[in-house]
Motif scaffolding. Sequence first.
Motif, PDB file in Angstrom:
ATOM      1  N   LEU A  77     -14.736 -25.611 -24.418  1.00 40.82           N
ATOM      2  CA  LEU A  77     -15.671 -26.109 -23.411  1.00 40.82           C
ATOM      3  C   LEU A  77     -17.068 -26.736 -24.076  1.00 40.82           C
ATOM      4  CD1 LEU A  77     -15.439 -23.030 -20.972  1.00 40.82           C
ATOM      5  CD2 LEU A  77     -14.603 -25.368 -20.600  1.00 40.82           C
ATOM      6  N   LEU A  78     -17.203 -26.314 -25.239  1.00 40.05           N
ATOM      7  CA  LEU A  78     -18.365 -27.031 -25.942  1.00 40.05           C
ATOM      8  C   LEU A  78     -17.678 -28.568 -26.349  1.00 40.05           C
ATOM      9  CD1 LEU A  78     -21.149 -26.893 -27.279  1.00 40.05           C
ATOM     10  CD2 LEU A  78     -19.874 -25.991 -29.402  1.00 40.05           C
ATOM     11  N   GLY A  79     -16.488 -28.500 -26.732  1.00 41.78           N
ATOM     12  CA  GLY A  79     -16.267 -29.906 -26.934  1.00 41.78           C
ATOM     13  C   GLY A  79     -16.080 -30.920 -25.760  1.00 41.78           C
ATOM     14  N   GLN A  80     -15.952 -30.134 -24.728  1.00 40.68           N
ATOM     15  CA  GLN A  80     -15.863 -30.751 -23.602  1.00 40.68           C
ATOM     16  C   GLN A  80     -17.391 -31.374 -23.126  1.00 40.68           C
ATOM     17  OE1 GLN A  80     -13.403 -32.018 -20.949  1.00 40.68           O
ATOM     18  NE2 GLN A  80     -15.084 -32.920 -20.384  1.00 40.68           N
ATOM     19  N   PHE A  81     -18.083 -30.743 -23.338  1.00 35.99           N
ATOM     20  CA  PHE A  81     -19.639 -31.065 -23.068  1.00 35.99           C
ATOM     21  C   PHE A  81     -20.068 -32.182 -23.950  1.00 35.99           C
ATOM     22  CE2 PHE A  81     -23.683 -30.709 -24.883  1.00 35.99           C
ATOM     23  CZ  PHE A  81     -24.483 -30.884 -23.872  1.00 35.99           C
ATOM     24  N   VAL A  82     -19.669 -32.215 -25.287  1.00 35.50           N
ATOM     25  CA  VAL A  82     -19.971 -33.417 -26.184  1.00 35.50           C
ATOM     26  C   VAL A  82     -19.367 -34.599 -25.718  1.00 35.50           C
ATOM     27  CG1 VAL A  82     -19.561 -34.189 -28.594  1.00 35.50           C
ATOM     28  CG2 VAL A  82     -20.287 -31.836 -28.171  1.00 35.50           C
ATOM     29  N   ASN A  83     -17.771 -34.338 -25.415  1.00 30.70           N
ATOM     30  CA  ASN A  83     -17.139 -35.529 -24.953  1.00 30.70           C
ATOM     31  C   ASN A  83     -17.656 -36.303 -23.559  1.00 30.70           C
ATOM     32  OD1 ASN A  83     -14.298 -36.353 -23.097  1.00 30.70           O
ATOM     33  ND2 ASN A  83     -14.603 -37.225 -25.019  1.00 30.70           N
ATOM     34  N   ALA A  84     -18.176 -35.258 -22.538  1.00 29.63           N
ATOM     35  CA  ALA A  84     -18.587 -35.778 -21.434  1.00 29.63           C
ATOM     36  C   ALA A  84     -20.211 -36.480 -21.648  1.00 29.63           C
ATOM     37  CB  ALA A  84     -18.864 -34.693 -20.401  1.00 29.63           C
ATOM     38  N   ALA A  85     -20.765 -36.162 -22.773  1.00 34.37           N
ATOM     39  CA  ALA A  85     -21.938 -36.786 -23.068  1.00 34.37           C
ATOM     40  C   ALA A  85     -21.855 -38.135 -23.531  1.00 34.37           C
ATOM     41  CB  ALA A  85     -22.870 -35.837 -23.680  1.00 34.37           C
ATOM     42  N   GLY A  86     -20.736 -38.325 -24.306  1.00 37.33           N
ATOM     43  CA  GLY A  86     -20.475 -39.390 -24.893  1.00 37.33           C
ATOM     44  C   GLY A  86     -19.679 -40.390 -24.189  1.00 37.33           C
ATOM     45  N   ALA A  87     -19.213 -39.976 -22.944  1.00 36.72           N
ATOM     46  CA  ALA A  87     -18.191 -40.585 -22.035  1.00 36.72           C
ATOM     47  C   ALA A  87     -19.057 -41.859 -21.267  1.00 36.72           C
ATOM     48  CB  ALA A  87     -17.442 -39.870 -20.926  1.00 36.72           C
ATOM     49  N   LEU A  88     -19.371 -42.891 -21.921  1.00 35.73           N
ATOM     50  CA  LEU A  88     -20.095 -43.978 -21.399  1.00 35.73           C
ATOM     51  C   LEU A  88     -19.571 -45.246 -21.179  1.00 35.73           C
ATOM     52  CD1 LEU A  88     -23.189 -43.294 -24.206  1.00 35.73           C
ATOM     53  CD2 LEU A  88     -23.062 -42.615 -21.819  1.00 35.73           C
ATOM     54  N   ALA A  89     -18.232 -45.480 -21.766  1.00 37.30           N
ATOM     55  CA  ALA A  89     -17.758 -46.818 -21.617  1.00 37.30           C
ATOM     56  C   ALA A  89     -17.323 -47.207 -20.319  1.00 37.30           C
ATOM     57  CB  ALA A  89     -16.414 -46.648 -22.408  1.00 37.30           C
ATOM     58  N   TRP A  90     -16.806 -46.150 -19.262  1.00 43.36           N
ATOM     59  CA  TRP A  90     -16.603 -46.594 -17.811  1.00 43.36           C
ATOM     60  C   TRP A  90     -17.847 -46.692 -17.015  1.00 43.36           C
ATOM     61  CZ3 TRP A  90     -17.748 -43.548 -13.729  1.00 43.36           C
ATOM     62  CH2 TRP A  90     -17.936 -42.223 -13.991  1.00 43.36           C
ATOM     63  N   GLY A 106     -22.743 -32.465 -19.570  1.00 42.02           N
ATOM     64  CA  GLY A 106     -22.750 -33.751 -20.331  1.00 42.02           C
ATOM     65  C   GLY A 106     -23.066 -35.000 -19.895  1.00 42.02           C
ATOM     66  N   ALA A 107     -22.969 -35.175 -18.370  1.00 42.98           N
ATOM     67  CA  ALA A 107     -23.120 -36.207 -17.516  1.00 42.98           C
ATOM     68  C   ALA A 107     -24.650 -36.192 -17.181  1.00 42.98           C
ATOM     69  CB  ALA A 107     -22.303 -36.295 -16.270  1.00 42.98           C
ATOM     70  N   ILE A 108     -25.305 -35.293 -17.366  1.00 34.45           N
ATOM     71  CA  ILE A 108     -26.661 -35.127 -17.144  1.00 34.45           C
ATOM     72  C   ILE A 108     -27.631 -35.987 -18.400  1.00 34.45           C
ATOM     73  CG2 ILE A 108     -28.980 -33.961 -17.000  1.00 34.45           C
ATOM     74  CD1 ILE A 108     -27.365 -31.822 -15.458  1.00 34.45           C
ATOM     75  N   ILE A 109     -26.882 -35.749 -19.529  1.00 38.42           N
ATOM     76  CA  ILE A 109     -27.388 -36.090 -20.701  1.00 38.42           C
ATOM     77  C   ILE A 109     -27.229 -37.497 -21.174  1.00 38.42           C
ATOM     78  CG2 ILE A 109     -27.655 -35.630 -23.227  1.00 38.42           C
ATOM     79  CD1 ILE A 109     -27.234 -32.651 -22.772  1.00 38.42           C
ATOM     80  N   GLY A 110     -25.791 -37.744 -21.100  1.00 38.81           N
ATOM     81  CA  GLY A 110     -25.262 -38.918 -21.592  1.00 38.81           C
ATOM     82  C   GLY A 110     -25.662 -40.348 -20.981  1.00 38.81           C
ATOM     83  N   PRO A 111     -25.713 -40.406 -19.648  1.00 41.46           N
ATOM     84  CA  PRO A 111     -26.067 -41.743 -19.369  1.00 41.46           C
ATOM     85  C   PRO A 111     -27.405 -42.430 -19.548  1.00 41.46           C
ATOM     86  CG  PRO A 111     -25.088 -40.590 -17.541  1.00 41.46           C
ATOM     87  CD  PRO A 111     -25.014 -39.560 -18.586  1.00 41.46           C
ATOM     88  N   PRO A 112     -28.504 -41.462 -19.630  1.00 42.90           N
ATOM     89  CA  PRO A 112     -29.801 -42.044 -20.064  1.00 42.90           C
ATOM     90  C   PRO A 112     -29.838 -42.437 -21.409  1.00 42.90           C
ATOM     91  CG  PRO A 112     -30.126 -40.188 -18.736  1.00 42.90           C
ATOM     92  CD  PRO A 112     -28.671 -40.260 -18.945  1.00 42.90           C
ATOM     93  N   LEU A 113     -29.062 -41.556 -22.381  1.00 41.58           N
ATOM     94  CA  LEU A 113     -29.066 -41.989 -23.666  1.00 41.58           C
ATOM     95  C   LEU A 113     -28.344 -43.443 -23.773  1.00 41.58           C
ATOM     96  CD1 LEU A 113     -28.394 -38.638 -25.508  1.00 41.58           C
ATOM     97  CD2 LEU A 113     -30.524 -39.966 -25.271  1.00 41.58           C
ATOM     98  N   GLY A 114     -27.122 -43.584 -22.842  1.00 41.18           N
ATOM     99  CA  GLY A 114     -26.307 -44.740 -23.024  1.00 41.18           C
ATOM    100  C   GLY A 114     -27.323 -45.984 -22.637  1.00 41.18           C
TER     101      GLY A 114
END
Length: 406
Positions: free
Chosen positions: A22-35, A151-159
């Motif tokens: 689940l921690l890995g899923q969090f990291v993956n969701a935070a980095g899921a920026l391409a789509w 992860g989705a909260i953190i990722g898009p602004p960083l993206g």
Amino acid sequence: MRVVGSLWRSVRSLPSWLQIVLLGQFVNAAGALAWIYLTLYLVDARHLTSANAGLLSAINGVGLIAGNLFGGGVGDRIGMRRALLAGLLGWAACCAAVPITPVVALGPLLLVAGTLGGVTRPLMSAVVLSALPVDQRRTGAALWRVAFNAGAIIGPPLGALAAGSHFGVIFAVDAASSLILAAVIWRFAPLDSARPSRSSRAGALPLRRTLRGKRFTVAVLVTVVVVDTSYRQLYVGLPLELHRLQAPTLVYGLTVTLNCVLIVLAEVWVALRMARRPPAAVIAAGYALVGTSWLLFGAHPSVPTAIAMVVVISVGEMLYKPTATAAVADAAPPGYEGRYQSLYAGASISGTVLAPAIGGAAFGHHPGLLWLGAAVAPLLAAAALVTVRTARPDAESDYGVVSAPS
């Protein structure tokens, strides 16, 4: 504090390997920026017209849906862990290839990328839920969604910050986060059980025959298509209405963030509180709240009612999504776990295709028509599910009723 305590106790109750996954899923969701930034990348960095960029994004979406529909079947045949690793590694390779691929070859690449990315959703769900006893599946599904949304909260602004520097960074980050999750799955997830022999596969029932007599499961799959189409007006109709009201773009961004924050903070607590309730009742209540949220917003569209609508629809989502996911997992016969999760994933993602077409057409005709339809459809779906449950009170719809943890 009670909500945070419930979340922490739920995580601690899971097997240690699953906590790490689940921690890995969090990291993956935070980095899921391409789509998320694909269309903008194609217009800004590749200088395509909006129409051509939209077409390529749609091709990627077709692959995504196909992967969701067929990924579980691949996992049932070659092993969930093995198929999940192949999907993650393939998606990472495609992400790395996008910035260096000529425009003329982007269509086939994005189709393959979408398919590989799509297979990971049902496979990840099957890996998590099949490893848990029935009485922990609702909580497990909720925790999986919490990890993704956090992860989705953190990722898009960083993206957005990364895109301002160089768009290629987005694809590199997405590939790296997928490789991290793949490494976690490879190192910590249990090995697949023995692959079924060719003779046993030949004698297995077709998927449709396993659904015979499972009226509740079929009803969940059908009604999820309807409710998901209504729910996803959050990403189609709502921004159109806020634009019509001349609200700043930031307002819409904050509503999406609010939805994610509420899920992260409260979904596990809601799942624990609903643990004693029959799945049909919980799912139907969630459907009804989705419909009620659009009634609330449609009665007087404004920024305050938009915020209130997001709160109500988020509670509805917390009720029906993890419960429906677990209910379909509970109904899966041995050897069909992946395919049943693909059925649910395909149903739940259908709104990404239906919502823009229906929402755009209805809003263009009259916004009030959209809000009325988005409200009535989930309410009818709730009534239909309750009717199926009432008609067969001793059917498989009772699966998953457990004693709530103390």
